[in-house]
Design a protein around this motif. Structure first.
Motif, PDB file in Angstrom:
ATOM      1  N   SER A  68       0.823  -1.209   0.000  1.00 19.28           N
ATOM      2  CA  SER A  68       0.000   0.000   0.000  1.00 19.28           C
ATOM      3  C   SER A  68       0.854   1.255   0.000  1.00 19.28           C
ATOM      4  N   THR A 125     -13.738  -4.953   8.588  1.00 20.07           N
ATOM      5  CA  THR A 125     -13.101  -4.707   7.287  1.00 20.07           C
ATOM      6  C   THR A 125     -13.790  -3.560   6.566  1.00 20.07           C
ATOM      7  N   TYR A 137     -12.013   0.127   5.565  1.00 17.88           N
ATOM      8  CA  TYR A 137     -11.841   0.661   4.207  1.00 17.88           C
ATOM      9  C   TYR A 137     -12.011   2.174   4.163  1.00 17.88           C
ATOM     10  N   SER A 138     -12.649   2.749   5.186  1.00 13.64           N
ATOM     11  CA  SER A 138     -12.812   4.207   5.215  1.00 13.64           C
ATOM     12  C   SER A 138     -11.462   4.911   5.256  1.00 13.64           C
ATOM     13  N   PHE A 142     -10.230   4.825   1.580  1.00 12.24           N
ATOM     14  CA  PHE A 142     -11.085   5.477   0.586  1.00 12.24           C
ATOM     15  C   PHE A 142     -11.327   6.953   0.898  1.00 12.24           C
ATOM     16  N   ASN A 157     -13.709 -10.157   2.640  1.00 17.19           N
ATOM     17  CA  ASN A 157     -13.030  -8.873   2.811  1.00 17.19           C
ATOM     18  C   ASN A 157     -13.248  -7.974   1.595  1.00 17.19           C
ATOM     19  N   GLY A 165     -15.390  -4.550   1.502  1.00 18.63           N
ATOM     20  CA  GLY A 165     -14.772  -3.331   1.007  1.00 18.63           C
ATOM     21  C   GLY A 165     -15.574  -2.672  -0.093  1.00 18.63           C
ATOM     22  N   SER A 166     -16.088  -3.478  -1.024  1.00 17.55           N
ATOM     23  CA  SER A 166     -16.869  -2.925  -2.142  1.00 17.55           C
ATOM     24  C   SER A 166     -18.162  -2.290  -1.650  1.00 17.55           C
ATOM     25  N   ILE A 225     -17.284   0.985   0.281  1.00 13.40           N
ATOM     26  CA  ILE A 225     -16.911   2.087  -0.615  1.00 13.40           C
ATOM     27  C   ILE A 225     -18.150   2.693  -1.256  1.00 13.40           C
TER      28      ILE A 225
END
Length: 453
Positions: free
Chosen positions: A149, A265, A269-270, A273, A388, A392-393, A396
């Motif tokens: 990352s 998870t 992701y925040s 994103f 996961n 995440g999708s 987002i």
């Protein structure tokens, strides 16, 4: 003597796996920064060019569960080598792509090969390390995620500033250097001789694909995903050799951890994103500085991950969960309260949050691995990796819609400023959610201990 050599070999295997995960994580991110160039060269719309990354993520997520199931039957060594060679072939194909369809095909094949990596990365700590060392092993492997990352944006910017964007396809070819080590250190253990229900696997893949497309594109896809999910459940209940044994979901400990992993998870992701968005909107940082502001968090995570694993081994997963949860609660509260603070302070907050999120994933992975019998370890961990991506999708999609809402006042009583109210409110909700998760976890642990007594 043989035992000592085996131990040293396992440690070397772990380091090689960490480097493999690093390159794999970088490959997911590399092309995010060159989409405008690809769009201009092939005269594509934004929705068309987005498939370069979304198709990769989609197949990558589905593939983790498929390879996890295959790992219960076939040699892990053979699966990983097949995946790495497929990944390398697709990278060469992508380097010579002079049309959009060939580029898209290359990215899809890349994903089909790379999906072996997360499945293998979670199984090596389980199969090659004792329970008391498993947390440290998982923490070491997850260092690769943090490094990937951090390095992804930097490497991508460096490459495209010197040569054509197609040279990004050459970076995954470095994975070929790991093949001799896997041939040497990965064993020849075989799984069980069960028949694989490919129809069930296909239904699972179709349901996940359509659910993800429904979240990012059209609701009709989501409905189709639910239909295929119902068919998948029906199939595993009737098939003689189901793709996933229904008994796996009857394991209440496994399913409860899987649900918790889904929630943490999605919340996590925040950090990936929303951070670039509010650094651009609130801090007014240019694109190149946004990447630099996020590097310290990734670097700190890479440095501390192994220590987190050691805490899980020495003090127990519950102790690491409490530490991880506390770090995330502090991070989201600080971000919500000081959303318009200096970039240096924001970078410090992100270090706290990223370390907490990485520790949380070590807890979830180790806790779930303990609940699985050996014959289901592959598919069980594969489902964890797959969910996961789903989490995440979905997250987002939710965050994207939430950011579009205009906030005039902050819900956080400690933040009276209207500047960045929308972002402040999102982080405040996530702060509250993590407080609730921690309370539920503590209460469930107490009930569990009472039941044992």
């Amino acid at each position: 003597m043989n035992q000592e050599l085996k131990k040293q070999g396992n440690e070397k295997l772990l380091i090689i796996m960490m480097l493999t995960v690093t390159l794999s994580s970088m490959s997911i991110l590399l092309f995010n920064f060159v989409l405008p160039q690809i769009s201009k060269e092939f005269q594509l719309t934004n929705s068309q060019v987005s498939w370069v990354t979304s198709a990769y993520t989609l197949l990558y997520g589905i593939g983790t569960a498929i390879y996890g199931k295959l790992a219960d039957r076939y040699k892990l060594k053979n699966l990983l080598i097949f995946g790495l060679l497929l990944f390398a072939f697709a990278s060469i194909l992508g380097f010579f792509s002079h049309s959009y369809w060939l580029l898209l095909v290359a990215r899809c094949i890349q994903a089909a090969g790379a999906a072996t990596i997360p499945a293998t990365a979670t199984l090596i700590p389980i199969r090659y390390f004792p329970l008391e060392k498993r947390g440290t092993a998982m923490g070491t492997v997850f260092i690769g995620t943090a490094l990937g990352s951090a390095l992804g944006p930097i490497v991508s910017s460096l490459v495209i500033s010197i040569v054509d964007w197609r040279w990004l396809f050459c970076i995954p070819l470095l994975l070929l250097l790991t093949l001799p080590f896997y041939l040497k250190y990965l064993g020849d253990e075989k799984g069980t001789n069960t028949i694989i229900d490919w129809l069930g696997g296909g239904l699972l893949a179709l349901s996940v694909a359509q659910i993800l497309l429904g979240v990012t594109n059209n609701t009709l896809w989501f409905i189709g995903g639910i239909v295929f999910l119902v068919l998948f459940v029906y199939r595993i209940r009737l098939a003689k050799y189901p793709f996933i044994q229904p008994q796996l979901f009857k394991n209440k400990t496994y399913t409860s951890y899987l649900i918790m992993a889904f929630l943490v998870t999605g919340i996590g992701y925040s950090l990936f994103f929303l951070t670039p968005l509010f650094l651009a909107d609130i801090q007014n940082l240019p694109v190149n500085f946004i990447g630099l502001a996020m590097v310290p968090a990734a670097a700190a995570t890479a440095l501390l991950n192994r220590q987190g694993g050691k805490i899980a081994d020495a003090k127990g997963a519950s102790m690491l969960f409490f530490i991880a949860s506390s770090l995330l609660i502090v991070c989201f509260f600080l971000l919500s309260t000081f959303i318009n603070a200096s970039t240096v302070l924001i970078a410090l907050f992100l270090i706290i949050g990223n370390v907490g999120q990485s520790f949380m994933m070590i807890v979830m992975s180790k806790s779930i691995s303990i609940t699985l019998p050996n014959e289901h370890s592959g598919v069980g961990m594969g489902l964890l990796m797959m969910q996961n991506f789903i989490a995440g999708s979905i997250a987002i999609g939710i965050y994207g819609k939430a950011v579009d809402m205009i906030g005039n006042s902050s819900w956080n009583p400690f933040n009276k400023l209207s500047i960045g109210a929308t972002f402040s409110n999102i982080f405040f909700v996530l702060f509250v959610l993590h407080v609730i998760i921690l309370i539920v976890y503590i209460l469930s642990r107490r009930l569990y201990k009472k039941a044992l007594n």
